[in-house]
Design an enzyme around this catalytic site. Structure first.
Site, PDB file in Angstrom:
ATOM      1  N   SER A  31       2.968 -48.621  23.367  1.00  0.00           N
ATOM      2  CA  SER A  31       3.778 -49.451  24.245  1.00  0.00           C
ATOM      3  C   SER A  31       2.884 -49.883  25.390  1.00  0.00           C
ATOM      4  O   SER A  31       1.776 -50.356  25.156  1.00  0.00           O
ATOM      5  CB  SER A  31       4.996 -48.659  24.727  1.00  0.00           C
ATOM      6  OG  SER A  31       5.818 -49.456  25.554  1.00  0.00           O
ATOM      7  N   HIS A  58       5.949 -52.041  21.159  1.00  0.00           N
ATOM      8  CA  HIS A  58       7.081 -52.667  21.834  1.00  0.00           C
ATOM      9  C   HIS A  58       6.628 -54.054  22.265  1.00  0.00           C
ATOM     10  O   HIS A  58       5.674 -54.194  23.007  1.00  0.00           O
ATOM     11  CB  HIS A  58       7.470 -51.872  23.085  1.00  0.00           C
ATOM     12  CG  HIS A  58       8.013 -50.530  22.786  1.00  0.00           C
ATOM     13  ND1 HIS A  58       9.194 -50.088  23.295  1.00  0.00           N
ATOM     14  CD2 HIS A  58       7.551 -49.524  22.020  1.00  0.00           C
ATOM     15  CE1 HIS A  58       9.437 -48.874  22.860  1.00  0.00           C
ATOM     16  NE2 HIS A  58       8.450 -48.507  22.093  1.00  0.00           N
ATOM     17  N   ASP A 149       9.984 -43.321  22.871  1.00  0.00           N
ATOM     18  CA  ASP A 149       9.924 -43.846  21.507  1.00  0.00           C
ATOM     19  C   ASP A 149       8.772 -43.168  20.774  1.00  0.00           C
ATOM     20  O   ASP A 149       7.682 -43.006  21.305  1.00  0.00           O
ATOM     21  CB  ASP A 149       9.733 -45.364  21.519  1.00  0.00           C
ATOM     22  CG  ASP A 149      10.003 -46.002  20.158  1.00  0.00           C
ATOM     23  OD1 ASP A 149      10.491 -45.302  19.247  1.00  0.00           O
ATOM     24  OD2 ASP A 149       9.723 -47.201  20.024  1.00  0.00           O
TER      25      ASP A 149
END
Length: 181
Positions: A31, A58, A149
């Site tokens: 991310s 992401h 995540d």
């Protein structure tokens, strides 16, 4: 006299199990700050010809990804933005397109539009599908990023017998994801 028009269904191309990818699948989740970690990862790796790499990051749904061209500067392997139904191939790096959730099934990447509301966890979704698909041939790696995540996904991979790794939080630009993993 035997007929040459036999109805042999054993060669039917629709049988996904006959065509499933049999190599190692390395899934990398990243991310915020992940580009630097991904660059360093691929720059340190020679081409690996029995492995497919899948990068799940992401991404803002409204922005076109440039991740494929950015990563291609650091590896001799073929780098592609994933498309729905693409068959995994050895020596290739697949990058998730923006606005999608990606899974793997029968050696093919499956893409669905990401929900427009609510929290999405694309790394967890891919890792969990990989734990079902090929745990003996899977490696899940969590790199720099904020939030959690990847945490459920590495748990699923680990419980299925796959290898899991996380970037050392001290070397991550953002340590939330590696710490949680």
């Amino acid at each position: 006299e035997p007929s040459n028009t036999s109805d042999d269904r054993s060669t039917d191309a629709s049988d996904a199990s006959d065509h499933a990818f049999a190599g190692v699948i390395v899934a990398l989740g990243a991310s915020a700050g992940g580009l630097d970690a991904l660059d360093r990862f691929f720059a340190s790796l020679p081409p690996i010809h029995d492995t497919a790499f899948v990068v799940v990051q992401h991404l803002a749904p409204e922005h076109k990804t440039m991740m494929d061209s950015l990563l291609a500067r650091h590896t001799e392997m073929t780098v592609l933005v994933a498309s729905d139904g693409v068959q995994l191939e050895s020596g290739h790096v697949y990058v998730i397109p923006p606005g999608t959730t990606m899974t793997v099934l029968h050696g093919r990447l499956r893409l669905v539009p990401r929900p427009t509301t609510g929290v999405t966890m694309p790394i967890d979704a891919f890792f969990e599908s990989l734990a079902l698909e090929a745990p003996q041939r899977a490696i899940g790696i969590v790199l720099s990023g904020t939030g959690s995540d990847g945490t459920r996904g590495v748990t699923a991979l680990d419980e299925a017998g796959a290898w899991v790794m996380a970037q050392d939080p001290r070397s991550a630009s953002f340590d939330g994801m590696p710490r949680n993993a």
